[in-house]
Design an enzyme around this catalytic site. Structure first.
Site, PDB file in Angstrom:
ATOM      1  CG  ASP A 269      43.562  43.336  44.389  1.00  0.00           C
ATOM      2  OD1 ASP A 269      44.406  44.216  44.677  1.00  0.00           O
ATOM      3  OD2 ASP A 269      42.604  43.850  43.817  1.00  0.00           O
ATOM      4  CB  ILE A 270      47.512  40.671  41.121  1.00  0.00           C
ATOM      5  CG1 ILE A 270      47.605  39.295  41.953  1.00  0.00           C
ATOM      6  CG2 ILE A 270      48.839  40.793  40.337  1.00  0.00           C
ATOM      7  CD1 ILE A 270      47.713  38.086  40.735  1.00  0.00           C
TER       8      ILE A 270
ATOM      9  CD  GLU B   9      41.832  41.203  40.070  1.00  0.00           C
ATOM     10  OE1 GLU B   9      41.821  42.465  39.890  1.00  0.00           O
ATOM     11  OE2 GLU B   9      40.937  40.499  39.640  1.00  0.00           O
TER      12      GLU B   9
END
Length: 636
Positions: A500-501, A543
Site C-alpha cells: 500500500d501507499i 490504498e
C-alpha cells in the site's frame, strides 16, 4: 544479410545447398557437354538457326507457360505436368539440346519466382541468395535432363529421336525415363524444403490433402499428352503437334483453377472453424474487456493471416467527449517488455518506452491508423485498402504512407442498435492481403465482438474495481483460492504480494480525495504494465493492493516487489495538483510454506510482512519468513 546457422529461407544450410549442390550439378552437366577437353559437342548458336531451333524455342515456351499456370495456385502443386514436359523434350532433342533447354527453363523459372516475391513484398535475401537460386534451379533442371537422357540411351543403346521406334521396348523405356525424372525432382524438392525449415512430413501431408484420385489422373494425363506430342513430332505434320500443345495448356490451366478452388474451399473450412472457435471464446461471460481483447488479438490474427489486429472504441463514459480511442489492451506485448518497462502515450502517436538503461521511441501503427478508423465511422461503411502507399491519399490521409508500416488495411464499424460503438481492423505487411470474403468474416467477427463487449461490461461491474480497473477484493480472493489449490495439487510454487501507499492519508488530507484517486489509478496502471499475463492484480481495500504470482518462487516474487517499489519511488505521479512523489511498502509470502495452510493464511502472512516493512521505516520489501509484528492502521 549474413547466413545464419539455422534451417530458414536464408540460413547457412540453405546457402550451402544453393551454391554447393548447384555448382556440383553444373560441373556434372559440363562434363557431359564436353566431348573432349576444351571442346563442346555442339555449337548452340548455329543450332538455333536450324529447323529444330524453332521447335526447341516453342517447347521451351510451352514448358514456361505450363509452369506459370501451375504456380498460380499457392498450394503445394504436384510436379507431374512439368515432369511430363521434360520427358517430351528428352525424347525429341539430343542430350546437348535437352540440357540447354532445361537449364534455361530452370533459370527463367527462378527469375519468375524472384519477381513474384518482390511483387508480393516477400523477402528475397541478398544478391548472393538470388544468384544462388539461379545457379541451383538451372543446375537442377539441366541435371534432370542429363539423367533422363542417360536412361534413354541405356534403354535404346542410342537416342530415340535419331531412330524413333514404337514397340515393347518403348513401352518400358519411356516410363523409366519419366520415373527417373520424377524421382530426381522429388528428391531435390524434399531436400530444398528441408533446408528452408519446412518439415518433410508436413509437405507430404499437405500434398496428400490436396491430391485426390481425380486430380492425380488428370495430372497423369498431362504426362501422356506430352509423350504423344513427342511421338507426333517425329512424324510430319504441324497441326497435330499444335493441337496437342493447345490441349495440354488447357488441361494445365484447368488443373490450376481446380487447385485454386480446392485451396479456397479448404481455406474457407479452416477459417470457419477458427471463426467458430473465436466466437466460442468471445462468448465466455466470465472475462473482462482486457481478457476479451487478448483472446480476440491472439485468435483473430490467425483467422485473417494478419500482422496486426486492433479495436477502436468510443469511451463508455458519456461525460467525456465522443472521440474514438485505440484500445491498447489489444496489443500482446513481447515477453521482455512485460516487466521492467513502462509505455507512455504521446500526442504524436508514438509510444515512448523508458527503461533503466535506455530510452527510445516505438512506433504504434494502431494509433497511426486512427484516421482510417474514423473514416469508417464517418461514412458508416467498411474500408478495405489493398495498398496503403497508393490508396491512402484517396481518403485524405497521405501522412499514413510515412507512418503506417502496413501495406494492407481493412476495418469495419461496430454497431449496436444503429449506434456506432467503434471499429475493428486488421492489417498486413503484404499488399492485397485481404479479400471480399475476409471483409465479410471481419463483419461477422465484429458482430460477435459487440455482444461480447456487453457481457464483459456486465462482468466487470461485478468483478472489477470501478476506480482502478483492477479486480475487486471478492474476485481476487476467488482467484487466489483457485491458484492456491492448483499449486498444492502440482506441488508447485506461487507467491502473494501485499502493498500500500505510504502516508496516503496525508495525500488525501493535503490535496483532496480527487487527487488521491488519481494516485490510485496511476499506481494500478503502472502495476498492470509490469506483470505477466498470468499474474493477477487486485485492489484489496482502500490504498492496499494485492498481486498473485503463479509459478513464482519466493526470490522471484521479491525481485518483482523490489522492481515495483523502485518504479513507484522514482516516477512522480502526474495529478491535477502537479507531480507527486510517493512510496509504497511491500510484504511477500510464498508457497511452499508450512505456515501457509490456506489461502487466507497466505494473505495474512503477506499482510504481516507488509506491516513489518512499515514498522522498519516504510518504502521497502519484507518477506514473510522475516520477523513479523503488527502495526496500528493509523501509522500507515
Amino acid at each position: 544479410m549474413p547466413f545464419r546457422l539455422s534451417r530458414t529461407p536464408f540460413g547457412l544450410p540453405y546457402g550451402l545447398l544453393l551454391w554447393g549442390l548447384g555448382t556440383l550439378l553444373w560441373l556434372l552437366v559440363l562434363a557431359v557437354e564436353l566431348k573432349t577437353p576444351g571442346k563442346l559437342r555442339w555449337n548452340p548458336f548455329s543450332f538455333w538457326l536450324q529447323r529444330d531451333g524453332l521447335a526447341a524455342a516453342g517447347f521451351l515456351l510451352l514448358l514456361m507457360v505450363c509452369a506459370f499456370l501451375r504456380r498460380r495456385s499457392k498450394a503445394y502443386a504436384p510436379t507431374l505436368a512439368e515432369d511430363g514436359l521434360m520427358v517430351m523434350i528428352i525424347l525429341v532433342f539430343p542430350i546437348e539440346v535437352t540440357v540447354t533447354l532445361l537449364g534455361i527453363a530452370g533459370i527463367l523459372e527462378s527469375v519468375s519466382q524472384q519477381a513474384e516475391r518482390v511483387q508480393r513484398s516477400l523477402p528475397v535475401g541478398g544478391w548472393y541468395v538470388v544468384l544462388g537460386e539461379l545457379v541451383f534451379q538451372g543446375g537442377v533442371t539441366a541435371f534432370i535432363g542429363v539423367t533422363g537422357s542417360t536412361v534413354e540411351q541405356a534403354g535404346y543403346l542410342h537416342e530415340w529421336h535419331t531412330d524413333p521406334q514404337y514397340g515393347l521396348r518403348e513401352l518400358v523405356t519411356i516410363p523409366l525415363i519419366y520415373l527417373s525424372v520424377f524421382v530426381m525432382r522429388v528428391s531435390i524438392s524434399f531436400l530444398y524444403l528441408w533446408v528452408r525449415g519446412i518439415s518433410l512430413t508436413v509437405f507430404v501431408q499437405e500434398a496428400r490433402a490436396r491430391q485426390s484420385v481425380v486430380t492425380f489422373l488428370a495430372e497423369f494425363a498431362t504426362v501422356v499428352l506430352s509423350v504423344m506430342i513427342a511421338v507426333v513430332y517425329t512424324q510430319p505434320g504441324f497441326l497435330p503437334v499444335f493441337s496437342l500443345c493447345a490441349v495440354l495448356v488447357a488441361l494445365v490451366a484447368l488443373l490450376s483453377k481446380q487447385g485454386e478452388a480446392a485451396e479456397r474451399q479448404q481455406r474457407t473450412i479452416a477459417e470457419m472453424k477458427i471463426l467458430v472457435g473465436v466466437g466460442r471464446a468471445l462468448s465466455n461471460p466470465a472475462q473482462t474487456r482486457r481478457e476479451l481483447f487478448k483472446t480476440l488479438y491472439e485468435e483473430g490474427r490467425a483467422l485473417f493471416r494478419a500482422d496486426s489486429l486492433a479495436v477502436y472504441l468510443f469511451p463508455q463514459d458519456s461525460i467525456k467527449p465522443q472521440v474514438l480511442e485505440w484500445q491498447s489492451v489489444a496489443v500482446n506485448r513481447p515477453q521482455a517488455e512485460r516487466r521492467g518497462i513502462e509505455a507512455q502515450a504521446q500526442p504524436s502517436g508514438q509510444w515512448q518506452s523508458r527503461s533503466s538503461t535506455s530510452e527510445h521511441e516505438i512506433p504504434r501503427p494502431e494509433v497511426d491508423a486512427l484516421g482510417l478508423a474514423e473514416w469508417c465511422i464517418q461514412h458508416k461503411q467498411a474500408l478495405r485498402i489493398s495498398d496503403v502507399e497508393r490508396e491512402a491519399g484517396s481518403y485524405g490521409y497521405r501522412w499514413l504512407t510515412e507512418r503506417l508500416p502496413y501495406r494492407s488495411w481493412m476495418g469495419v464499424p461496430l454497431e449496436a442498435e444503429k449506434k456506432a460503438l467503434g471499429v475493428i481492423s486488421v492489417a498486413s505487411h503484404q499488399a492485397r492481403a485481404f479479400s471480399e470474403q475476409d471483409e465479410e468474416m471481419l463483419r461477422a467477427l465484429g458482430q460477435q465482438l459487440v455482444g461480447a463487449l456487453e457481457k464483459a461490461r456486465l462482468y466487470e461491474l461485478a468483478t472489477v474495481d470501478g476506480l482502478t480497473g483492477l479486480l475487486n477484493a471478492r474476485t481476487v480472493r476467488a482467484k487466489l483460492t483457485e491458484v492456491f489449490a492448483k499449486t498444492l495439487a502440482a506441488n508447485g510454487q506461487m507467491a502473494v504480494l501485499m502493498f500500500d501507499i505510504d502516508h496516503f492519508k496525508k495525500v488525501n488530507d493535503t490535496y483532496g480525495h480527487e487527487v488521491g484517486n488519481e494516485v490510485l489509478q496511476h499506481l494500478a496502471k503502472m502495476v498492470r504494465g509490469k506483470l505477466r499475463d498470468a499474474d493477477i492484480a487486485g485492489r484489496y481495500g482502500g490504498e492496499e493492493f494485492i498481486v498473485i504470482l503463479p509459478s513464482t518462487p519466493v526470490q522471484g516474487a521479491r525481485d518483482v516487489a523490489e522492481r515495483l517499489r523502485r518504479q513507484i519511488e522514482t516516477r512522480p505521479v502526474p495529478t491535477a495538483a502537479g507531480d507527486l512523489r510517493i512510496t509504497a511498502s511491500f510484504g511477500v509470502a510464498a508457497l511452499p510454506s508450512s505456515a501457509a495452510t490456506t489461502p487466507d493464511r497466505l494473505v495474512e502472512l503477506a499482510d504481516k510482512a507488509l506491516y513489518a516493512s512499515k514498522r522498519n521505516g516504510r518504502n521497502q520489501v519484507t518477506v514473510a519468513s522475516q520477523p513479523e509484528s503488527s502495526l496500528p492502521a493509523e501509522h500507515r
